[in-house]
Scaffold this motif. Structure first.
Motif, PDB file in Angstrom:
ATOM      1  N   LEU A 178       0.803  -1.225   0.000  1.00 31.51           N
ATOM      2  CA  LEU A 178       0.000   0.000   0.000  1.00 31.51           C
ATOM      3  C   LEU A 178       0.837   1.276   0.000  1.00 31.51           C
ATOM      4  CD1 LEU A 178      -2.977  -0.904   2.368  1.00 31.51           C
ATOM      5  CD2 LEU A 178      -3.095  -0.364  -0.078  1.00 31.51           C
ATOM      6  N   PRO A 179       1.924   1.388   0.786  1.00 28.51           N
ATOM      7  CA  PRO A 179       2.709   2.626   0.734  1.00 28.51           C
ATOM      8  C   PRO A 179       3.259   2.921  -0.659  1.00 28.51           C
ATOM      9  CG  PRO A 179       3.266   1.365   2.688  1.00 28.51           C
ATOM     10  CD  PRO A 179       2.404   0.479   1.846  1.00 28.51           C
ATOM     11  N   LEU A 180       3.659   1.877  -1.374  1.00 26.75           N
ATOM     12  CA  LEU A 180       4.167   2.063  -2.731  1.00 26.75           C
ATOM     13  C   LEU A 180       3.054   2.472  -3.684  1.00 26.75           C
ATOM     14  CD1 LEU A 180       6.638   1.838  -4.585  1.00 26.75           C
ATOM     15  CD2 LEU A 180       6.097  -0.596  -4.873  1.00 26.75           C
ATOM     16  N   LEU A 181       1.867   1.926  -3.484  1.00 25.54           N
ATOM     17  CA  LEU A 181       0.748   2.234  -4.367  1.00 25.54           C
ATOM     18  C   LEU A 181       0.203   3.641  -4.169  1.00 25.54           C
ATOM     19  CD1 LEU A 181      -1.239  -1.112  -4.087  1.00 25.54           C
ATOM     20  CD2 LEU A 181      -0.229  -0.208  -6.182  1.00 25.54           C
ATOM     21  N   LEU A 182       0.164   4.102  -2.919  1.00 20.70           N
ATOM     22  CA  LEU A 182      -0.550   5.342  -2.620  1.00 20.70           C
ATOM     23  C   LEU A 182       0.357   6.562  -2.530  1.00 20.70           C
ATOM     24  CD1 LEU A 182      -3.199   4.037  -0.063  1.00 20.70           C
ATOM     25  CD2 LEU A 182      -3.340   4.227  -2.548  1.00 20.70           C
ATOM     26  N   GLY A 183       1.602   6.390  -2.148  1.00 28.73           N
ATOM     27  CA  GLY A 183       2.560   7.488  -2.174  1.00 28.73           C
ATOM     28  C   GLY A 183       2.170   8.711  -1.371  1.00 28.73           C
ATOM     29  N   VAL A 184       1.628   8.517  -0.169  1.00 24.53           N
ATOM     30  CA  VAL A 184       1.212   9.651   0.659  1.00 24.53           C
ATOM     31  C   VAL A 184       2.285   9.960   1.708  1.00 24.53           C
ATOM     32  CG1 VAL A 184      -1.227   9.129   0.333  1.00 24.53           C
ATOM     33  CG2 VAL A 184       0.002   8.154   2.292  1.00 24.53           C
ATOM     34  N   ARG A 185       2.118  11.103   2.380  1.00 24.18           N
ATOM     35  CA  ARG A 185       3.086  11.517   3.393  1.00 24.18           C
ATOM     36  C   ARG A 185       2.670  11.170   4.815  1.00 24.18           C
ATOM     37  NH1 ARG A 185       4.887  17.622   1.409  1.00 24.18           N
ATOM     38  NH2 ARG A 185       5.757  17.000  -0.624  1.00 24.18           N
ATOM     39  N   SER A 186       1.383  10.901   5.015  1.00 30.09           N
ATOM     40  CA  SER A 186       0.918  10.645   6.372  1.00 30.09           C
ATOM     41  C   SER A 186      -0.183   9.591   6.371  1.00 30.09           C
ATOM     42  CB  SER A 186       0.387  11.931   7.019  1.00 30.09           C
ATOM     43  OG  SER A 186      -0.732  12.433   6.298  1.00 30.09           O
ATOM     44  N   VAL A 187      -0.205   8.801   7.430  1.00 36.54           N
ATOM     45  CA  VAL A 187      -1.244   7.798   7.596  1.00 36.54           C
ATOM     46  C   VAL A 187      -1.643   7.757   9.065  1.00 36.54           C
ATOM     47  CG1 VAL A 187       0.449   5.938   7.902  1.00 36.54           C
ATOM     48  CG2 VAL A 187      -1.881   5.369   7.231  1.00 36.54           C
ATOM     49  N   GLU A 188      -2.935   7.586   9.299  1.00 39.87           N
ATOM     50  CA  GLU A 188      -3.444   7.364  10.639  1.00 39.87           C
ATOM     51  C   GLU A 188      -4.167   6.027  10.659  1.00 39.87           C
ATOM     52  OE1 GLU A 188      -3.801  11.841  12.455  1.00 39.87           O
ATOM     53  OE2 GLU A 188      -5.611  10.983  11.521  1.00 39.87           O
ATOM     54  N   ILE A 189      -3.925   5.262  11.719  1.00 36.28           N
ATOM     55  CA  ILE A 189      -4.443   3.903  11.841  1.00 36.28           C
ATOM     56  C   ILE A 189      -5.248   3.813  13.127  1.00 36.28           C
ATOM     57  CG2 ILE A 189      -3.824   1.467  12.028  1.00 36.28           C
ATOM     58  CD1 ILE A 189      -1.115   2.234  10.676  1.00 36.28           C
ATOM     59  N   VAL A 190      -6.484   3.382  13.023  1.00 34.66           N
ATOM     60  CA  VAL A 190      -7.306   3.219  14.217  1.00 34.66           C
ATOM     61  C   VAL A 190      -6.793   1.996  14.976  1.00 34.66           C
ATOM     62  CG1 VAL A 190      -9.611   2.797  15.109  1.00 34.66           C
ATOM     63  CG2 VAL A 190      -9.294   4.334  13.151  1.00 34.66           C
ATOM     64  N   GLY A 191      -6.334   2.238  16.201  1.00 35.71           N
ATOM     65  CA  GLY A 191      -5.701   1.165  16.954  1.00 35.71           C
ATOM     66  C   GLY A 191      -6.157   1.137  18.401  1.00 35.71           C
ATOM     67  N   PRO A 192      -5.582   0.180  19.154  1.00 37.86           N
ATOM     68  CA  PRO A 192      -4.589  -0.803  18.729  1.00 37.86           C
ATOM     69  C   PRO A 192      -5.189  -1.821  17.770  1.00 37.86           C
ATOM     70  CG  PRO A 192      -5.318  -1.277  20.960  1.00 37.86           C
ATOM     71  CD  PRO A 192      -5.919   0.044  20.593  1.00 37.86           C
ATOM     72  N   THR A 193      -4.368  -2.283  16.833  1.00 39.28           N
ATOM     73  CA  THR A 193      -4.870  -3.168  15.794  1.00 39.28           C
ATOM     74  C   THR A 193      -3.741  -4.035  15.259  1.00 39.28           C
ATOM     75  OG1 THR A 193      -6.282  -3.236  13.832  1.00 39.28           O
ATOM     76  CG2 THR A 193      -4.543  -1.566  13.864  1.00 39.28           C
ATOM     77  N   TYR A 194      -4.003  -4.719  14.160  1.00 41.01           N
ATOM     78  CA  TYR A 194      -3.035  -5.608  13.546  1.00 41.01           C
ATOM     79  C   TYR A 194      -1.758  -4.837  13.198  1.00 41.01           C
ATOM     80  CZ  TYR A 194      -1.153  -9.034  10.236  1.00 41.01           C
ATOM     81  OH  TYR A 194      -0.358  -9.924   9.574  1.00 41.01           O
ATOM     82  N   GLY A 195      -0.629  -5.270  13.760  1.00 37.58           N
ATOM     83  CA  GLY A 195       0.596  -4.486  13.702  1.00 37.58           C
ATOM     84  C   GLY A 195       1.212  -4.331  12.333  1.00 37.58           C
ATOM     85  N   ALA A 196       0.886  -5.199  11.364  1.00 38.98           N
ATOM     86  CA  ALA A 196       1.507  -5.105  10.048  1.00 38.98           C
ATOM     87  C   ALA A 196       1.174  -3.800   9.338  1.00 38.98           C
ATOM     88  CB  ALA A 196       1.080  -6.289   9.177  1.00 38.98           C
ATOM     89  N   VAL A 232      -3.919   8.920   4.356  1.00 36.22           N
ATOM     90  CA  VAL A 232      -4.565   7.605   4.409  1.00 36.22           C
ATOM     91  C   VAL A 232      -5.078   7.368   5.822  1.00 36.22           C
ATOM     92  CG1 VAL A 232      -4.228   5.104   4.233  1.00 36.22           C
ATOM     93  CG2 VAL A 232      -3.133   6.622   2.569  1.00 36.22           C
ATOM     94  N   LEU A 233      -6.287   6.879   5.918  1.00 34.70           N
ATOM     95  CA  LEU A 233      -6.859   6.414   7.177  1.00 34.70           C
ATOM     96  C   LEU A 233      -7.086   4.917   7.052  1.00 34.70           C
ATOM     97  CD1 LEU A 233      -8.232   6.833   9.974  1.00 34.70           C
ATOM     98  CD2 LEU A 233     -10.366   7.258   8.711  1.00 34.70           C
TER      99      LEU A 233
END
Length: 336
Positions: free
Chosen positions: A93-111, A138-139
């Motif tokens: 996903l990082p290679l596909l989307l090429g964004v500067r910031s991501v937020e992840i609703v956690g705690p969650t799957y660490g990968a 990216v969220l």
């Protein structure tokens, strides 16, 4: 490896029976692995014939797999790409989307966090009640959440997907356990900024087949296919995936059986003093002030569960078969 050291390593993710056996060499065999959320009674359709294992997968067979999966998901083949597990798509996903910031609703799957941080993308874990206000490129929302089963309702996901798409931002929804809550899936939703990940191995009990899917706009799907190459999955994944996704009656029957067994597991765990705090029909999340002692006690009985470093009083149990439920019940009753 002694008890405390193995407890530390076991918090990263489920599985790892070889490490467990090394840490507890006197534990009875075979081990009962309740550390993951994988259906212990898998779909038992045919594997690939030997002739197909002797040659490269046919492109037409891959198309047939993606068509069968898309139909089961409520998607379309041109919006559905197979990969060697949802994990493969997560890492790309990082290679596909090429964004500067991501937020992840956690705690969650660490990968999820691992993939973005490895790509040097600014990565932040946020609480569920912060998701709708996220301004990150990216969220990421895992739904149902792994490891606690927290659900984000379909209506809320639709609203976020539309708002983020209109602002040129992405919403990634990891639906690896969505068969446990199909009414909240957004696999059928068409929004330019929405990406949905699906897993085959968990509900169908065939994690070793390594099959998953990404659902997205056709141009993004083509970009993923270009990265994965001509043979993204093997012959067994193609054959078993095609058969399983067409088996609607098996899917319905299995869902009902898992729901029933999860309810009985809750009763067993509650009687043993655990508080049930979440989960799905494939796993149950519990709290107990004695989580570390329980983890070690069960390991000594050849039963592997899932501890957590971020929540040291939590312990997660996969939902076992009826036979394995009896073995677990004996181990629960032997705790002192």
């Amino acid at each position: 490896m002694h008890d405390a050291a193995f407890l530390t390593t076991a918090t990263r993710h489920g599985g790892g029976l070889m490490r467990a056996a090394a840490a507890y060499p006197d534990a009875p065999r075979p081990w009962l692995d309740l550390s993951t959320g994988i259906n212990p009674e898998p779909w038992r359709g045919p594997r690939a014939p030997e002739a197909e294992l002797n040659r490269l997968p046919d492109p037409a067979a891959l198309v047939a797999l993606e068509t069968a999966a898309a139909a089961a998901f409520g998607s379309a083949p041109e919006r559905t790409a197979a990969a060697a597990g949802a994990e493969a798509a997560i890492r790309l996903l990082p290679l596909l989307l090429g964004v500067r910031s991501v937020e992840i609703v956690g705690p969650t799957y660490g990968a999820h966090a691992e993939a973005w941080r490895a790509a040097a993308v600014a990565t932040r874990l946020i609480a569920a009640d912060q998701a709708a206000a996220s301004q990150a490129g990216v969220l990421v929302i895992v739904n149902p959440n792994n490891p606690d089963g927290r659900l984000t309702r379909r209506a809320d996901l639709i609203a976020m997907a539309r708002e983020r798409s209109a602002a040129g931002r992405w919403l990634v929804v990891d639906e690896s356990f969505i068969e446990c809550a199909p009414g909240d899936s957004v696999s059928d939703l068409i929004e330019p900024g929405l990406i949905v990940l699906r897993s085959f191995g968990k509900f169908y009990g065939l994690a070793g087949v390594r099959l998953g899917f990404m659902l997205a706009a056709p141009d993004m799907i083509q970009r993923l296919r270009d990265l994965l190459g001509d043979w993204p999955v093997g012959a067994d994944a193609i054959t078993m995936g095609r058969g399983a996704y067409a088996a609607a009656e098996w899917r319905s029957r299995t869902s009902a059986a898992l729901d029933e067994r999860a309810g009985r597991l809750d009763q067993r765990l509650t009687r043993a003093g655990f508080q049930i705090v979440g989960g799905t029909s494939l796993f149950r999340m519990t709290r107990t002030p004695h989580a570390a002692r329980w983890f070690q006690h069960l390991c000594r009985g050849g039963i592997l569960t899932r501890p957590f470093d971020h929540t040291p009083d939590a312990l997660r149990f996969g939902v076992p078969t009826e036979r394995d439920m009896r073995r677990l019940a004996r181990a629960l009753e032997a705790f002192s």
